[in-house]
Structures are given as structure tokens and as C-alpha cells.
Design a protein around this motif. Structure first.
Motif, mmCIF file in Angstrom:
data_model
loop_
_atom_site.group_PDB
_atom_site.id
_atom_site.type_symbol
_atom_site.label_atom_id
_atom_site.label_comp_id
_atom_site.label_asym_id
_atom_site.label_seq_id
_atom_site.Cartn_x
_atom_site.Cartn_y
_atom_site.Cartn_z
ATOM 1 N N SER A 10 2.495 -2.502 -2.852
ATOM 2 C CA SER A 10 2.511 -1.041 -2.819
ATOM 3 C C SER A 10 1.940 -0.510 -4.117
ATOM 4 C CB SER A 10 3.918 -0.514 -2.573
ATOM 5 O OG SER A 10 4.851 -1.236 -3.331
ATOM 6 N N GLY A 11 0.663 -0.186 -4.066
ATOM 7 C CA GLY A 11 0.000 0.373 -5.242
ATOM 8 C C GLY A 11 -0.577 1.728 -4.907
ATOM 9 N N GLU A 12 -1.528 2.181 -5.749
ATOM 10 C CA GLU A 12 -2.168 3.471 -5.520
ATOM 11 C C GLU A 12 -3.373 3.293 -4.589
ATOM 12 O OE1 GLU A 12 -0.588 6.002 -6.703
ATOM 13 O OE2 GLU A 12 0.784 4.774 -7.897
ATOM 14 N N GLY A 13 -3.916 4.407 -4.103
ATOM 15 C CA GLY A 13 -5.067 4.355 -3.201
ATOM 16 C C GLY A 13 -4.655 4.736 -1.800
ATOM 17 N N ASN A 14 -5.635 4.924 -0.896
ATOM 18 C CA ASN A 14 -5.309 5.307 0.484
ATOM 19 C C ASN A 14 -5.284 4.088 1.393
ATOM 20 O OD1 ASN A 14 -8.035 4.816 0.425
ATOM 21 N ND2 ASN A 14 -8.528 6.357 1.958
ATOM 22 N N PHE A 15 -4.639 3.032 0.905
ATOM 23 C CA PHE A 15 -4.555 1.796 1.681
ATOM 24 C C PHE A 15 -3.309 1.040 1.268
ATOM 25 C CE2 PHE A 15 -7.173 1.349 -2.087
ATOM 26 C CZ PHE A 15 -6.559 0.307 -2.753
ATOM 27 N N VAL A 16 -2.883 0.153 2.168
ATOM 28 C CA VAL A 16 -1.750 -0.718 1.892
ATOM 29 C C VAL A 16 -2.213 -2.136 2.190
ATOM 30 C CG1 VAL A 16 0.573 -1.361 2.612
ATOM 31 C CG2 VAL A 16 -0.076 1.048 2.529
ATOM 32 N N THR A 17 -1.935 -3.061 1.305
ATOM 33 C CA THR A 17 -2.347 -4.441 1.524
ATOM 34 C C THR A 17 -1.098 -5.289 1.717
ATOM 35 O OG1 THR A 17 -4.332 -4.070 0.242
ATOM 36 C CG2 THR A 17 -3.689 -6.350 0.564
ATOM 37 N N LEU A 18 -1.083 -6.048 2.795
ATOM 38 C CA LEU A 18 0.125 -6.801 3.114
ATOM 39 C C LEU A 18 -0.211 -8.226 3.491
ATOM 40 C CD1 LEU A 18 0.136 -7.192 6.416
ATOM 41 C CD2 LEU A 18 0.773 -4.805 6.352
ATOM 42 N N LYS A 19 0.816 -9.068 3.428
ATOM 43 C CA LYS A 19 0.658 -10.466 3.813
ATOM 44 C C LYS A 19 1.440 -10.703 5.101
ATOM 45 C CE LYS A 19 0.926 -15.094 1.917
ATOM 46 N NZ LYS A 19 1.463 -15.937 0.842
ATOM 47 N N LEU A 20 0.745 -11.247 6.095
ATOM 48 C CA LEU A 20 1.389 -11.530 7.369
ATOM 49 C C LEU A 20 2.022 -12.913 7.331
ATOM 50 C CD1 LEU A 20 -1.485 -10.285 9.672
ATOM 51 C CD2 LEU A 20 0.818 -9.292 9.561
ATOM 52 N N LYS A 21 3.125 -13.055 8.036
ATOM 53 C CA LYS A 21 3.737 -14.384 8.096
ATOM 54 C C LYS A 21 2.855 -15.320 8.903
ATOM 55 C CE LYS A 21 8.463 -13.301 7.130
ATOM 56 N NZ LYS A 21 9.663 -12.762 7.759
ATOM 57 N N ASN A 22 2.219 -14.759 9.960
ATOM 58 C CA ASN A 22 1.443 -15.578 10.870
ATOM 59 C C ASN A 22 0.038 -14.988 11.010
ATOM 60 O OD1 ASN A 22 0.388 -16.972 13.022
ATOM 61 N ND2 ASN A 22 2.294 -16.893 14.230
ATOM 62 N N LYS A 23 -0.977 -15.773 10.695
ATOM 63 C CA LYS A 23 -2.359 -15.282 10.723
ATOM 64 C C LYS A 23 -2.788 -14.881 12.142
ATOM 65 C CE LYS A 23 -6.925 -16.532 8.942
ATOM 66 N NZ LYS A 23 -7.704 -16.286 10.141
ATOM 67 N N GLN A 24 -2.196 -15.527 13.160
ATOM 68 C CA GLN A 24 -2.529 -15.231 14.554
ATOM 69 C C GLN A 24 -2.264 -13.773 14.917
ATOM 70 O OE1 GLN A 24 -2.289 -18.721 14.194
ATOM 71 N NE2 GLN A 24 -4.374 -18.394 14.955
ATOM 72 N N ASN A 31 -9.044 -1.904 -5.632
ATOM 73 C CA ASN A 31 -9.201 -2.212 -4.218
ATOM 74 C C ASN A 31 -9.365 -3.730 -4.125
ATOM 75 O OD1 ASN A 31 -10.115 -2.523 -1.596
ATOM 76 N ND2 ASN A 31 -12.036 -1.432 -1.882
ATOM 77 N N PRO A 32 -8.517 -4.485 -3.442
ATOM 78 C CA PRO A 32 -7.524 -4.077 -2.452
ATOM 79 C C PRO A 32 -6.059 -4.190 -2.890
ATOM 80 C CG PRO A 32 -8.052 -6.365 -2.087
ATOM 81 C CD PRO A 32 -8.739 -5.951 -3.365
ATOM 82 N N THR A 33 -5.757 -4.327 -4.181
ATOM 83 C CA THR A 33 -4.344 -4.538 -4.547
ATOM 84 C C THR A 33 -3.612 -3.247 -4.895
ATOM 85 O OG1 THR A 33 -4.893 -4.887 -6.868
ATOM 86 C CG2 THR A 33 -4.822 -6.857 -5.472
ATOM 87 N N GLY A 34 -4.352 -2.186 -5.213
ATOM 88 C CA GLY A 34 -3.729 -0.918 -5.581
ATOM 89 C C GLY A 34 -3.240 -0.867 -7.023
ATOM 90 N N ALA A 35 -3.463 -1.954 -7.780
ATOM 91 C CA ALA A 35 -2.937 -2.020 -9.155
ATOM 92 C C ALA A 35 -3.690 -1.095 -10.099
ATOM 93 C CB ALA A 35 -3.023 -3.452 -9.666
ATOM 94 N N LEU A 36 -2.971 -0.598 -11.100
ATOM 95 C CA LEU A 36 -3.533 0.298 -12.109
ATOM 96 C C LEU A 36 -3.445 -0.324 -13.497
ATOM 97 C CD1 LEU A 36 -1.964 3.758 -11.261
ATOM 98 C CD2 LEU A 36 -4.411 3.345 -11.544
ATOM 99 N N VAL A 37 -4.414 0.026 -14.334
ATOM 100 C CA VAL A 37 -4.350 -0.335 -15.753
ATOM 101 C C VAL A 37 -4.098 0.968 -16.513
ATOM 102 C CG1 VAL A 37 -5.646 -1.333 -17.670
ATOM 103 C CG2 VAL A 37 -6.029 -2.154 -15.354
ATOM 104 N N THR A 38 -3.264 0.919 -17.537
ATOM 105 C CA THR A 38 -2.946 2.154 -18.262
ATOM 106 C C THR A 38 -4.134 2.611 -19.112
ATOM 107 O OG1 THR A 38 -2.124 0.961 -20.184
ATOM 108 C CG2 THR A 38 -0.510 1.509 -18.478
ATOM 109 N N THR A 39 -4.151 3.895 -19.420
ATOM 110 C CA THR A 39 -5.197 4.460 -20.276
ATOM 111 C C THR A 39 -5.214 3.758 -21.636
ATOM 112 O OG1 THR A 39 -4.939 6.584 -19.203
ATOM 113 C CG2 THR A 39 -6.008 6.606 -21.347
ATOM 114 N N LYS A 40 -4.024 3.538 -22.169
ATOM 115 C CA LYS A 40 -3.917 2.884 -23.478
ATOM 116 C C LYS A 40 -4.619 1.519 -23.462
ATOM 117 C CE LYS A 40 -2.675 3.172 -27.466
ATOM 118 N NZ LYS A 40 -3.552 4.157 -27.974
ATOM 119 N N ARG A 41 -4.389 0.775 -22.374
ATOM 120 C CA ARG A 41 -4.979 -0.557 -22.271
ATOM 121 C C ARG A 41 -6.514 -0.478 -22.157
ATOM 122 N NH1 ARG A 41 -2.830 -5.564 -21.788
ATOM 123 N NH2 ARG A 41 -3.842 -6.993 -20.336
#
Ligand SMILES: *Cc1c(COP(=O)(O)O)cnc(C)c1O
Length: 355
Positions: A289-303, A152-162
Motif C-alpha cells: 500500500s503505497g502512493e499512486g493510483n494503483f495497488v500492487t499485490l501478491k497472489l497466493k496462487n498464480k492460476q 511504479n509499481p511499488t508505490g514507495a516514496l523517497v523523502t525530499t531530504k533524501r
């Protein structure tokens, strides 16, 4: 006020959420809550008595659900209390540090700092790409290593092996904590079995996200018994109210677990649809686009964020990778996600009326 305070408390900034800021809104997509509320009716006739310190029926059901032994489960007031307990149990104030991989969940830092524990701030990028020995050397003598998986908040996963290789590479007195708050949304990546093959791995779980019980404040720490015995010395004597225990027990019944799993399928599908849609929006420059019940995005314009709050649509702004243009959207129901589309589409009109 500050004359009463130790220096490290004086310097703290309290964890800020949309709830604590008392934001007003009509559509709440800021805290990764589940949109499907349950209607719970209770009848409890022994509130004059203290509750069981660790309610056996709940522990049994959670152990069965997580496929671990009952003596490997500790029930807490949310996963947040698990984080706090780990820090209070295993870190020495003014001496030890915890390692975290930024950007990540904010409570590791808040809990650590409130106990005068230093932060060894590493990066998600390093977690994903460094060699295990590089990682181990960056972690150094940090006592706890928090890996939020999925993050949270990127949705990234680390493998079990790692995770296995990292836990093997850590010094003998370092514990690897895997925060699985969102694991139900990607259950194939569940790492709870690591507590059976490793002495230094702890898994954090919660009923706040997929189980739709954020208001209940109920979480679980899964760990080898030696680790849990130490934590129990620090835990308050009656941490779990009988009201919470009763609701948690029902939530962990077979029917409730099946219904949670059906909701997860629906929410994952809605998430994919939202991601596909967002990728076509001219106001969005990047979608994580990662795992979890959320999506994190970057807006072109903060306004653009201003426009959403005026609409009553509450999402979670973030400064990520040195940019303030990031927003995390929790996956709500269809109607709520339509609000997101309406918001981004309304920006087209604002843009063309300005021309
Ligand atoms: C929401 C969340 C938690 C907190 O869970 P509670 O059980 O509500 O305290 C812990 N970790 C992560 C990564 C979360 O997103």
C-alpha cells in the motif's frame, strides 16, 4: 533481419503493454489510466501551419500549476519522450550508463538500451535503506539516476531530504531525475522546487495519469534552464501537435485542474477501500500500500490470473522480488473495482467446487 541491425538493437525486446499485445477485455485496470474520460470537441482552423515548437500558452499554464518559471518547463510527447531525450542528450552511446532502482518503471531500461547505454541496476531496497554515501558509490559514474517517486509499481516514496542529500552527493556530471508521473495522487510530496535549489535535478511530469489524458501523449520536463537548453538541441523541431497543445491548454485551465483534484480525492478513497478489502481476501498474501493510483499485490496462487482474463478483467502481472505472483491493479471507478472483488470472490467458489 538481424544482418541489418546493430547488435544492441537486435538484442532488444520491445516494450510490451496490454494494448500492444492486443488483449481482449472489458475492464481495463492495467495501465494506471484514469477511469473518468472527458468528452472533447475541437475546432482548429490552422492545421496547414506548423505548430509552435513549445506552445507558449500551455507552457505558461503548466509553469503556474507546477510553481516554476516558464523557462524551466519543456513540453514533450508524454513523459516517455522526456526520458528518451534525457538519455540521448546526456549519455554517450556504448560508454555511459544510467542507474535505476528495481523494480521500477520499464521505459528507463528500454530507452537506454535502444541507445546502447548500459544499465546500472540497483534495488528499491537499497534506495530506501542504504546510507547516502553507499548509494553514491553504487551509482558510481552513471550519468543519469532515475528515481520514480512514488515508484511504479511499488508505490514507495523517497523523502525530499533524501533526494536533496543524494543530489548533493552525486558527482558533478551526474543528473538526478525524479519521475513524478503520479505526484497528483500525493501532491504533498511534490519535489518540483528542487530544480531551484539544485543544478542537477530534473522532474518528469505527465498528463496521462491524474489528468486523464493518456491518449493525448503530453508530458513535461521541469529542469534548470541549462539542462533544458541542452535537451532542446536534441528535441525534434515540432514535437507538439497543435491539436495536443489545444487540448492540453484546456486541461490546465483552473476549472479543469479543480476537477482533476476532485477526481484524485475520489480515486484515493476508492484505493483505500480496495486495499482494506484486499487485505481480508484469502487469495492475497501481500498488499503493497503505497502512493499512486494503483495497488500492487501478491497472489497466493498464480492460476488466479487466468480466471481474471477469462472474465475480461485486465490487470498488469509483474515478476517482482523473484516471484511471478504479483499483480498491479489500477484504480478504476466503482463498477470496475467491483469486478476485482467479483473475481477474487469467484475463486472461493472454484476452490470449494474442487473440494
Ligand atoms: C505512465 C508513466 C510514465 C509515462 O507517461 P506518458 O506521459 O504517458 O509517456 C512515465 N513514468 C512513469 C513512472 C509512469 O508510470
Amino acid at each position: 533481419m538481424s544482418k541489418f541491425l546493430p547488435d544492441y538493437i537486435d538484442k532488444l525486446t520491445a516494450y510490451s503493454s496490454a494494448k500492444s499485445e492486443k488483449l481482449t477485455g472489458t475492464t481495463w485496470l492495467n495501465a494506471n489510466e484514469n477511469p473518468y474520460a472527458q468528452n472533447i470537441t475541437l475546432s482548429i482552423d490552422d492545421l496547414n501551419r506548423y505548430p509552435e515548437p513549445q506552445p507558449e500558452a500551455v507552457i505558461q499554464r503548466y509553469a503556474q500549476y507546477a510553481k516554476v518559471e516558464t523557462n524551466q518547463v519543456l513540453m514533450t510527447r508524454g513523459a516517455d519522450e522526456g526520458i528518451e531525450l534525457l538519455i540521448r542528450t546526456f549519455c554517450e552511446s556504448a560508454k555511459d550508463s544510467i542507474a535505476i532502482f528495481l523494480p521500477t518503471y520499464g521505459m528507463y531500461k528500454v530507452s537506454a538500451q535502444s541507445h546502447n547505454i548500459a544499465i546500472n541496476a540497483l534495488s528499491q531496497e537499497s534506495l530506501q535503506t542504504s546510507t547516502i554515501s553507499e548509494l553514491a558509490s553504487q551509482i558510481g559514474d552513471s550519468k543519469l539516476v532515475f528515481i520514480c517517486n512514488p515508484n511504479n509499481p511499488t508505490g514507495a516514496l523517497v523523502t525530499t531530504k533524501r533526494l536533496e542529500n543524494l543530489s548533493d552527493a552525486l558527482p558533478d556530471n551526474t543528473i538526478l531525475v525524479v519521475d513524478e508521473a503520479y505526484i497528483e495522487f500525493c501532491s504533498e510530496y511534490d519535489n518540483s522546487q528542487l530544480i531551484n535549489t539544485r543544478k542537477n535535478v530534473v522532474i518528469l511530469r505527465t498528463l496521462s495519469k491524474a489528468f486523464a489524458l493518456a491518449g493525448l501523449r503530453c508530458g513535461f520536463t521541469l529542469a534548470p534552464t541549462t539542462i533544458l537548453s541542452a535537451m532542446k538541441k536534441v528535441l525534434a523541431p515540432y514535437p507538439v501537435s497543435s491539436v495536443v497543445a489545444s487540448i492540453a491548454k484546456n486541461a490546465l485551465g483552473n476549472d479543469s485542474i479543480s476537477s482533476m483534484r476532485r477526481q484524485v480525492v475520489i480515486l484515493n478513497k476508492l484505493k483505500q477501500e480496495l486495499i482494506d478489502w484486499l487485505k481480508t481476501s484469502s487469495h492475497v498474501s501481500q498488499v503493497l500500500s503505497g502512493e499512486g493510483n494503483f495497488v500492487t499485490l501478491k497472489l497466493k496462487n498464480k492460476q488466479s490470473m487466468q480466471v481474471s482474463s477469462e472474465m475480461g478483467l485486465i490487470m498488469r502481472p509483474f515478476t517482482l522480488f523473484d516471484s511471478q505472483h504479483w499483480l498491479r491493479i489500477s484504480i478504476g471507478n466503482n463498477t470496475e473495482l467491483d469486478q476485482v472483488k467479483t473475481w477474487l470472490e469467484s475463486l472461493n467458489k472454484i476452490q470449494s467446487s474442487k473440494r
